[in-house]
Design a protein around this motif. Structure first.
Motif, PDB file in Angstrom:
ATOM      1  N   ILE A  48      -7.729   4.972   9.562  1.00  0.00           N
ATOM      2  CA  ILE A  48      -7.691   3.501   9.492  1.00  0.00           C
ATOM      3  C   ILE A  48      -6.235   3.058   9.490  1.00  0.00           C
ATOM      4  O   ILE A  48      -5.418   3.604   8.736  1.00  0.00           O
ATOM      5  CB  ILE A  48      -8.397   2.973   8.215  1.00  0.00           C
ATOM      6  CG1 ILE A  48      -9.832   3.499   8.147  1.00  0.00           C
ATOM      7  CG2 ILE A  48      -8.410   1.446   8.193  1.00  0.00           C
ATOM      8  CD1 ILE A  48     -10.655   2.948   6.995  1.00  0.00           C
ATOM      9  N   ASN A  60      -7.928   5.208  -3.813  1.00  0.00           N
ATOM     10  CA  ASN A  60      -7.757   4.284  -2.692  1.00  0.00           C
ATOM     11  C   ASN A  60      -6.721   3.231  -3.040  1.00  0.00           C
ATOM     12  O   ASN A  60      -5.682   3.139  -2.422  1.00  0.00           O
ATOM     13  CB  ASN A  60      -9.101   3.653  -2.311  1.00  0.00           C
ATOM     14  CG  ASN A  60      -8.952   2.650  -1.171  1.00  0.00           C
ATOM     15  OD1 ASN A  60      -8.048   2.781  -0.341  1.00  0.00           O
ATOM     16  ND2 ASN A  60      -9.799   1.643  -1.129  1.00  0.00           N
ATOM     17  N   ARG A  65      -5.865   8.705   6.881  1.00  0.00           N
ATOM     18  CA  ARG A  65      -7.006   9.451   7.407  1.00  0.00           C
ATOM     19  C   ARG A  65      -8.299   8.963   6.765  1.00  0.00           C
ATOM     20  O   ARG A  65      -8.322   8.610   5.591  1.00  0.00           O
ATOM     21  CB  ARG A  65      -6.826  10.936   7.177  1.00  0.00           C
ATOM     22  CG  ARG A  65      -7.583  11.696   8.294  1.00  0.00           C
ATOM     23  CD  ARG A  65      -7.374  13.135   8.285  1.00  0.00           C
ATOM     24  NE  ARG A  65      -7.930  13.700   7.071  1.00  0.00           N
ATOM     25  CZ  ARG A  65      -7.533  14.847   6.568  1.00  0.00           C
ATOM     26  NH1 ARG A  65      -6.559  15.519   7.128  1.00  0.00           N
ATOM     27  NH2 ARG A  65      -8.089  15.329   5.475  1.00  0.00           N
ATOM     28  N   GLY A  88     -11.171  -5.618   2.876  1.00  0.00           N
ATOM     29  CA  GLY A  88     -11.267  -4.987   4.195  1.00  0.00           C
ATOM     30  C   GLY A  88     -10.535  -5.737   5.299  1.00  0.00           C
ATOM     31  O   GLY A  88     -10.575  -5.346   6.470  1.00  0.00           O
ATOM     32  N   GLY A 144     -16.055  -3.929   3.975  1.00  0.00           N
ATOM     33  CA  GLY A 144     -14.905  -4.021   3.074  1.00  0.00           C
ATOM     34  C   GLY A 144     -15.122  -4.933   1.876  1.00  0.00           C
ATOM     35  O   GLY A 144     -14.256  -5.026   1.019  1.00  0.00           O
ATOM     36  N   ARG A 180       0.811  -1.219   0.000  1.00  0.00           N
ATOM     37  CA  ARG A 180       0.000   0.000   0.000  1.00  0.00           C
ATOM     38  C   ARG A 180       0.846   1.271   0.000  1.00  0.00           C
ATOM     39  O   ARG A 180       0.425   2.307  -0.515  1.00  0.00           O
ATOM     40  CB  ARG A 180      -0.920   0.029   1.229  1.00  0.00           C
ATOM     41  CG  ARG A 180      -2.075  -0.950   1.154  1.00  0.00           C
ATOM     42  CD  ARG A 180      -2.978  -0.747   2.363  1.00  0.00           C
ATOM     43  NE  ARG A 180      -3.953  -1.808   2.490  1.00  0.00           N
ATOM     44  CZ  ARG A 180      -5.133  -1.824   1.874  1.00  0.00           C
ATOM     45  NH1 ARG A 180      -5.481  -0.835   1.078  1.00  0.00           N
ATOM     46  NH2 ARG A 180      -5.965  -2.825   2.064  1.00  0.00           N
ATOM     47  N   PHE A 236     -12.447   7.053  -3.876  1.00  0.00           N
ATOM     48  CA  PHE A 236     -13.515   7.660  -3.091  1.00  0.00           C
ATOM     49  C   PHE A 236     -13.880   8.956  -3.812  1.00  0.00           C
ATOM     50  O   PHE A 236     -13.011   9.610  -4.382  1.00  0.00           O
ATOM     51  CB  PHE A 236     -13.020   8.028  -1.687  1.00  0.00           C
ATOM     52  CG  PHE A 236     -12.457   6.855  -0.914  1.00  0.00           C
ATOM     53  CD1 PHE A 236     -13.254   5.787  -0.561  1.00  0.00           C
ATOM     54  CD2 PHE A 236     -11.121   6.844  -0.527  1.00  0.00           C
ATOM     55  CE1 PHE A 236     -12.746   4.711   0.150  1.00  0.00           C
ATOM     56  CE2 PHE A 236     -10.606   5.774   0.182  1.00  0.00           C
ATOM     57  CZ  PHE A 236     -11.414   4.713   0.527  1.00  0.00           C
ATOM     58  N   PHE A 245     -16.432   9.967   2.328  1.00  0.00           N
ATOM     59  CA  PHE A 245     -16.819   9.936   0.916  1.00  0.00           C
ATOM     60  C   PHE A 245     -18.327   9.897   0.725  1.00  0.00           C
ATOM     61  O   PHE A 245     -19.070   9.413   1.575  1.00  0.00           O
ATOM     62  CB  PHE A 245     -16.154   8.746   0.215  1.00  0.00           C
ATOM     63  CG  PHE A 245     -16.479   7.396   0.802  1.00  0.00           C
ATOM     64  CD1 PHE A 245     -17.634   6.718   0.465  1.00  0.00           C
ATOM     65  CD2 PHE A 245     -15.595   6.783   1.698  1.00  0.00           C
ATOM     66  CE1 PHE A 245     -17.910   5.463   0.991  1.00  0.00           C
ATOM     67  CE2 PHE A 245     -15.873   5.533   2.234  1.00  0.00           C
ATOM     68  CZ  PHE A 245     -17.037   4.874   1.884  1.00  0.00           C
TER      69      PHE A 245
HETATM   70  P1  AMP Z   1      -9.454  -1.359   0.976  1.00  0.00           P
HETATM   71  O1  AMP Z   1      -9.066  -2.748   1.396  1.00  0.00           O
HETATM   72  O2  AMP Z   1      -8.400  -0.331   1.194  1.00  0.00           O
HETATM   73  O3  AMP Z   1     -10.027  -1.310  -0.409  1.00  0.00           O
HETATM   74  O4  AMP Z   1     -10.678  -0.955   1.906  1.00  0.00           O
HETATM   75  C1  AMP Z   1     -11.912  -1.632   1.863  1.00  0.00           C
HETATM   76  C2  AMP Z   1     -13.033  -0.632   2.097  1.00  0.00           C
HETATM   77  O5  AMP Z   1     -12.838   0.017   3.377  1.00  0.00           O
HETATM   78  C3  AMP Z   1     -13.085   0.500   1.096  1.00  0.00           C
HETATM   79  O6  AMP Z   1     -13.734   0.138  -0.066  1.00  0.00           O
HETATM   80  C4  AMP Z   1     -13.845   1.552   1.908  1.00  0.00           C
HETATM   81  O7  AMP Z   1     -15.229   1.244   1.941  1.00  0.00           O
HETATM   82  C5  AMP Z   1     -13.246   1.372   3.304  1.00  0.00           C
HETATM   83  N1  AMP Z   1     -12.069   2.271   3.456  1.00  0.00           N
HETATM   84  C6  AMP Z   1     -10.766   1.949   3.250  1.00  0.00           C
HETATM   85  N2  AMP Z   1      -9.961   3.002   3.459  1.00  0.00           N
HETATM   86  C7  AMP Z   1     -10.739   4.034   3.808  1.00  0.00           C
HETATM   87  C8  AMP Z   1     -10.514   5.416   4.149  1.00  0.00           C
HETATM   88  N3  AMP Z   1      -9.287   5.942   4.189  1.00  0.00           N
HETATM   89  N4  AMP Z   1     -11.592   6.166   4.438  1.00  0.00           N
HETATM   90  C9  AMP Z   1     -12.847   5.656   4.418  1.00  0.00           C
HETATM   91  N5  AMP Z   1     -13.129   4.382   4.109  1.00  0.00           N
HETATM   92  C10 AMP Z   1     -12.105   3.570   3.812  1.00  0.00           C
END
Ligand code: AMP
Length: 361
Positions: A136, A256, A174, A146, A207, A98, A247, A178
């Protein structure tokens, strides 16, 4: 042309299903032969870090791709010495970390949520003080759907989040307030031509992607996403399908993550676009011209997670397309998906409610 796919899950299976009518042949490599791809292609079994077995597999095909982004990069780099591998191993390396992903986005001028690398608990306290909460804490590697994430609502949550994820490289990000989550899928062929699908609007629960509706028509966001995508495809020397998830925050895109492969938020393209993401991916890596990425109407795709409802009930609904991946049921496991393509967005949205109910949501 004989295509080798590392990973024989539903994505590999749908790639083969789209490429077989074009006269392409497929062989897949996975840890077990009991995989969704087994219905459509021979499976070579072996571990993903067995370089000898992987080399033997690679020598039997003309080009190699992958359907899973956690294939060890070293394995893919070793194969790339024997046979072309698309997307390039570099894209896989970026997507697996990441922090590299965020750095690449930033270097290319693509907005991201404020973030900081976290290797010790003092880094986390410093990051929360500098960037604020909520946020997060995420593992840098091997996160999906997630998993490997801890929400920090206020600074006092830092200790429990650290205890939950410590022992591996982390990243604090942070929270983005969204209004929507969207994704752009585009494909680049070996000659550098690019075809972009329309943005898709996605809904996640815990997630996990639950539903996608496309096209998400917002000309300004579409232009911005395509501009970002072109920079990424160029910078990575990319061939194949690339997905970027965003987002939408106060009317602007915040990146993201990227997926260097066909993506769940593009499953609607099988029935909902002139050429599916799967077909365009195999066309690109096989050195064939790309097909049109234009939508054929207004599509909704709903994932079937944990269980597949009765086939009779699903297929009794007019216009529904069922994709059953032939996987054994397990909570939170993606077992299949449904798609409906309607003439208007309003009709599509009405159908979407029924589909969600049918899928057990
Ligand atoms: P990811 O594994 O990073 O794709 O995260 C899975 C889901 O968690 C995303 O599709 C969002 O719904 C939520 N999420 C992840 N990062 C954030 C963030 N910085 N702010 C708000 N929601 C987040």
């Amino acid at each position: 042309m004989h295509i080798g796919i590392i990973g024989a899950g539903q994505l590999g299976r749908m790639m083969a299903l789209s490429g077989i009518p074009l006269g392409l042949r497929f062989t897949m490599y996975d840890r077990s032969a009991d995989v969704p791809g087994a219905a459509v292609a021979p499976i070579v079994t072996g571990s993903f870090d067995d370089h000898r077995k992987l080399a033997r597999f690679a020598r039997t095909v003309d080009v190699v791709t992958f359907d899973w982004e956690n294939v060890p990069v070293e394995s893919v780099r070793a194969i790339a010495k024997l046979v072309p591998v698309w997307p390039p191993p570099r894209a896989l390396a970026v997507a697996q970390d990441r922090l590299s992903e965020k750095r690449l986005f930033r270097r290319l001028g693509i907005p991201v949520a404020p973030y900081a690398a976290v290797n010790a608990s003092c880094d986390l306290h410093r990051a929360i003080a500098a960037l604020g909460a909520p946020g997060i804490l995420k593992t840098r590697r091997l996160g999906y759907d997630g998993k490997g994430q801890a929400t920090i609502r206020r600074a006092s949550d830092a200790g429990s989040a650290w205890d939950q994820l410590r022992g591996q490289p982390l990243l604090y990000e942070r929270f983005v307030n969204f209004s929507r989550e969207v994704s752009l899928i585009a494909v680049r062929d070996r000659a550098g031509s690019i075809a972009c699908y329309p943005l898709a609007a996605n809904v996640h629960e815990q997630g996990i992607l639950v539903e996608t509706r496309a096209p998400f028509r917002q000309a300004r966001l579409q232009h911005a996403a395509e501009r970002h995508h072109r920079r990424l495809l160029q910078a990575l020397g990319y061939v194949g399908v690339l997905c970027v998830e965003y987002f939408v925050e106060r009317g602007r895109l915040v990146a993201n993550e990227l997926a260097p492969r066909v993506h769940n938020s593009g499953h609607w393209t099988i029935e909902g676009a002139e050429t599916s993401q799967f077909e365009n991916h195999v066309r690109a890596i096989a050195g064939l011209p790309l097909g049109s990425a234009c939508p054929r109407g207004h599509a909704v795709m709903v994932n079937l997670i944990g269980r597949i409802p009765a086939r009779k009930a699903l297929l009794g609904m007019p216009g529904v397309h069922l994709h059953d991946y032939d996987k054994s049921p397990r909570p939170e496991r993606k077992l299949g998906h449904l798609t409906v393509v309607a003439a208007t967005a309003r009709q599509r949205d009405r159908v979407a409610l029924r589909l969600l109910r049918l899928s057990g949501r």
